[in-house]
Design a protein around this motif. Sequence first.
Motif, PDB file in Angstrom:
ATOM      1  N   TRP A   1      18.143  -8.062 -30.021  1.00 46.84           N
ATOM      2  CA  TRP A   1      18.642  -9.376 -30.434  1.00 46.84           C
ATOM      3  C   TRP A   1      20.164  -9.360 -30.381  1.00 46.84           C
ATOM      4  O   TRP A   1      20.810  -8.473 -30.929  1.00 46.84           O
ATOM      5  CB  TRP A   1      18.164  -9.694 -31.849  1.00 46.84           C
ATOM      6  CG  TRP A   1      18.521 -11.066 -32.352  1.00 46.84           C
ATOM      7  CD1 TRP A   1      17.906 -12.235 -32.045  1.00 46.84           C
ATOM      8  CD2 TRP A   1      19.561 -11.391 -33.279  1.00 46.84           C
ATOM      9  NE1 TRP A   1      18.499 -13.280 -32.716  1.00 46.84           N
ATOM     10  CE2 TRP A   1      19.524 -12.783 -33.487  1.00 46.84           C
ATOM     11  CE3 TRP A   1      20.535 -10.638 -33.953  1.00 46.84           C
ATOM     12  CZ2 TRP A   1      20.400 -13.444 -34.326  1.00 46.84           C
ATOM     13  CZ3 TRP A   1      21.412 -11.303 -34.791  1.00 46.84           C
ATOM     14  CH2 TRP A   1      21.340 -12.691 -34.980  1.00 46.84           C
ATOM     15  N   GLU A   2      20.735 -10.334 -29.718  1.00 47.08           N
ATOM     16  CA  GLU A   2      22.179 -10.437 -29.634  1.00 47.08           C
ATOM     17  C   GLU A   2      22.681 -11.507 -30.600  1.00 47.08           C
ATOM     18  O   GLU A   2      22.041 -12.544 -30.783  1.00 47.08           O
ATOM     19  CB  GLU A   2      22.606 -10.784 -28.210  1.00 47.08           C
ATOM     20  CG  GLU A   2      22.299  -9.699 -27.191  1.00 47.08           C
ATOM     21  CD  GLU A   2      22.835 -10.042 -25.816  1.00 47.08           C
ATOM     22  OE1 GLU A   2      23.507 -11.095 -25.695  1.00 47.08           O
ATOM     23  OE2 GLU A   2      22.574  -9.278 -24.888  1.00 47.08           O
ATOM     24  N   ILE A   3      23.830 -11.255 -31.193  1.00 43.87           N
ATOM     25  CA  ILE A   3      24.394 -12.191 -32.172  1.00 43.87           C
ATOM     26  C   ILE A   3      24.802 -13.484 -31.465  1.00 43.87           C
ATOM     27  O   ILE A   3      25.613 -13.457 -30.533  1.00 43.87           O
ATOM     28  CB  ILE A   3      25.604 -11.559 -32.880  1.00 43.87           C
ATOM     29  CG1 ILE A   3      25.157 -10.355 -33.728  1.00 43.87           C
ATOM     30  CG2 ILE A   3      26.317 -12.588 -33.755  1.00 43.87           C
ATOM     31  CD1 ILE A   3      26.287  -9.581 -34.372  1.00 43.87           C
TER      32      ILE A   3
ATOM     33  N   PHE B   1      27.224 -17.363 -35.017  1.00 49.22           N
ATOM     34  CA  PHE B   1      27.364 -16.354 -36.064  1.00 49.22           C
ATOM     35  C   PHE B   1      28.444 -15.323 -35.747  1.00 49.22           C
ATOM     36  O   PHE B   1      28.595 -14.338 -36.472  1.00 49.22           O
ATOM     37  CB  PHE B   1      26.033 -15.610 -36.269  1.00 49.22           C
ATOM     38  CG  PHE B   1      24.938 -16.459 -36.852  1.00 49.22           C
ATOM     39  CD1 PHE B   1      25.199 -17.380 -37.859  1.00 49.22           C
ATOM     40  CD2 PHE B   1      23.638 -16.322 -36.398  1.00 49.22           C
ATOM     41  CE1 PHE B   1      24.190 -18.163 -38.394  1.00 49.22           C
ATOM     42  CE2 PHE B   1      22.614 -17.096 -36.942  1.00 49.22           C
ATOM     43  CZ  PHE B   1      22.891 -18.024 -37.936  1.00 49.22           C
ATOM     44  N   ALA B   2      29.210 -15.556 -34.677  1.00 50.31           N
ATOM     45  CA  ALA B   2      30.202 -14.562 -34.250  1.00 50.31           C
ATOM     46  C   ALA B   2      31.283 -14.351 -35.310  1.00 50.31           C
ATOM     47  O   ALA B   2      31.698 -13.216 -35.586  1.00 50.31           O
ATOM     48  CB  ALA B   2      30.834 -14.989 -32.926  1.00 50.31           C
TER      49      ALA B   2
ATOM     50  N   TYR C   1      30.490  -2.727 -42.863  1.00 46.75           N
ATOM     51  CA  TYR C   1      29.137  -2.331 -42.491  1.00 46.75           C
ATOM     52  C   TYR C   1      29.155  -1.830 -41.059  1.00 46.75           C
ATOM     53  O   TYR C   1      29.957  -2.284 -40.230  1.00 46.75           O
ATOM     54  CB  TYR C   1      28.166  -3.517 -42.614  1.00 46.75           C
ATOM     55  CG  TYR C   1      28.143  -4.152 -43.991  1.00 46.75           C
ATOM     56  CD1 TYR C   1      27.322  -3.656 -44.995  1.00 46.75           C
ATOM     57  CD2 TYR C   1      28.942  -5.261 -44.282  1.00 46.75           C
ATOM     58  CE1 TYR C   1      27.300  -4.235 -46.259  1.00 46.75           C
ATOM     59  CE2 TYR C   1      28.922  -5.847 -45.549  1.00 46.75           C
ATOM     60  CZ  TYR C   1      28.107  -5.331 -46.525  1.00 46.75           C
ATOM     61  OH  TYR C   1      28.085  -5.910 -47.769  1.00 46.75           O
ATOM     62  N   ASP C   2      28.260  -0.870 -40.762  1.00 46.09           N
ATOM     63  CA  ASP C   2      28.167  -0.418 -39.373  1.00 46.09           C
ATOM     64  C   ASP C   2      27.523  -1.512 -38.535  1.00 46.09           C
ATOM     65  O   ASP C   2      26.969  -2.484 -39.053  1.00 46.09           O
ATOM     66  CB  ASP C   2      27.415   0.912 -39.270  1.00 46.09           C
ATOM     67  CG  ASP C   2      25.963   0.831 -39.729  1.00 46.09           C
ATOM     68  OD1 ASP C   2      25.276  -0.180 -39.447  1.00 46.09           O
ATOM     69  OD2 ASP C   2      25.491   1.783 -40.387  1.00 46.09           O
TER      70      ASP C   2
ATOM     71  N   CYS D   1      24.371  -6.495 -37.563  1.00 51.30           N
ATOM     72  CA  CYS D   1      23.372  -7.246 -36.797  1.00 51.30           C
ATOM     73  C   CYS D   1      22.187  -7.624 -37.676  1.00 51.30           C
ATOM     74  O   CYS D   1      21.678  -8.749 -37.599  1.00 51.30           O
ATOM     75  CB  CYS D   1      22.919  -6.415 -35.605  1.00 51.30           C
ATOM     76  SG  CYS D   1      21.868  -7.309 -34.435  1.00 51.30           S
ATOM     77  N   ARG D   2      21.767  -6.714 -38.541  1.00 51.53           N
ATOM     78  CA  ARG D   2      20.621  -6.975 -39.406  1.00 51.53           C
ATOM     79  C   ARG D   2      20.928  -8.096 -40.401  1.00 51.53           C
ATOM     80  O   ARG D   2      20.110  -8.991 -40.632  1.00 51.53           O
ATOM     81  CB  ARG D   2      20.249  -5.696 -40.162  1.00 51.53           C
ATOM     82  CG  ARG D   2      18.975  -5.788 -40.956  1.00 51.53           C
ATOM     83  CD  ARG D   2      18.680  -4.479 -41.680  1.00 51.53           C
ATOM     84  NE  ARG D   2      17.385  -4.510 -42.333  1.00 51.53           N
ATOM     85  CZ  ARG D   2      16.962  -3.572 -43.175  1.00 51.53           C
ATOM     86  NH1 ARG D   2      17.733  -2.524 -43.443  1.00 51.53           N
ATOM     87  NH2 ARG D   2      15.771  -3.669 -43.740  1.00 51.53           N
TER      88      ARG D   2
END
Length: 421
Positions: free
Chosen positions: A264-266, A270-271, A281-282, A287-288
Amino acid sequence: MNIALKEDDRDYAEWVGKDRVRTPVYSDPSLFEAEMEKIFSKTWVWVGHVSEVPDKGSFKTSWVGTQPVIISRDRKGDLHVLVNRCRHRAATVCEHTRGKTSSFQCPYHGWGYALDGSLRGVPYSEGYDETFDRSQFALKRLKVDVYAGMIFASFNGDVEPLEDFLGNARRWIDLFLKQGGGFPVKVNGEHQFQFPGNWKIQLENTTDAYHFPVVHKPFLQSLDSETEELFSFLGGDGFVEDLGNGHSVMVMMPSLIDLDGEGWEIPDRFAELAEQLRGRYDEDQVCRIVKAVGGVGFNLNLFPNVACSLSFFRVLHPVSADRTDIRHLALGMEGGPEEANQMRLRLHEHFQGPMGFGSPDDAEVWERVQRGTAGAPELDIMVNRGDGLEKPGPNGLPQGDVSAETGMRAAYAMWKRMMSQ
């Protein structure tokens, strides 16, 4: 199949056919009273979420059908669901929506109750003789159980175990609650409204994708092209599945069934949020979290009164045959990044909020359905879309395409079963 209306016919189960229901199921007051007795007093009813009563002494008022209840957490941390009615002269003992307290007290004559409902104080108790036994006058307690933080209660002491009742829906509840993005899910505020219509009109709506491009055209027009394409799911690979016991799921966006899934790509929308999260956050966690902000790609209907819909709980409270109260509970991430929770609220307001593009349009249509059923009451309400085109789903129960009325037929099959008992 034609269902002919008979004036004196009160075999309510016969009012529901395989692909249609009689129009008076939306309007008959005696039927409504029978539903409260045969359905809402007999099965598990969703009353709240554990995040609404997080601490010892926390309470939240709710409803089981038309009956007012209090969810309380006692000094041991145990949950109770109590009828909000003093055992003396019936006054409610709690009028606040939620809060913390050490006890409940009737405002009329001062009877006091502990958080578990037991009667603790009776003013001027010398007015009762020695046969008065306080233990016999506790607030009425309901059976209570919790699944994945969702609190259910029942007046039926012999009701089947909650996990059995939820059955095939449990998998979908677990998937829905992944939208915490690695954090516990919490109720992050709510708004309430009512509409002049029957509760089953709203129950049907949750797994009805057929209406979406018509009723929610203004919402679709408010989106960027990428998001509009995401929500243009009719004709796609989605589906509606009967989960048994009146429950159903409508999958609109199969790629968002599992928020832990990879590949899944952002999206562009939501960028900015993703950039704000980087550094704390890593990338996998970024992404999560971002994926969770948009919510899951399905609506889950839990019979008889709650929907887990995209990113919120929608709870229906039947008031009368032609009035229903609705609670929309926005969900957030307990301990999660504030930016993510704020964006979830903005997305919630965009569609579900009182000034949003979605729910006000839904409520208008629900009201018009109720108003329209006053005409030609001998005609039937049709729930036949997709009938004859379904295939067995993974659980052996019917599965139709995303626009099928499979979920409505599932709910009415359970309705018929319970009204026949």
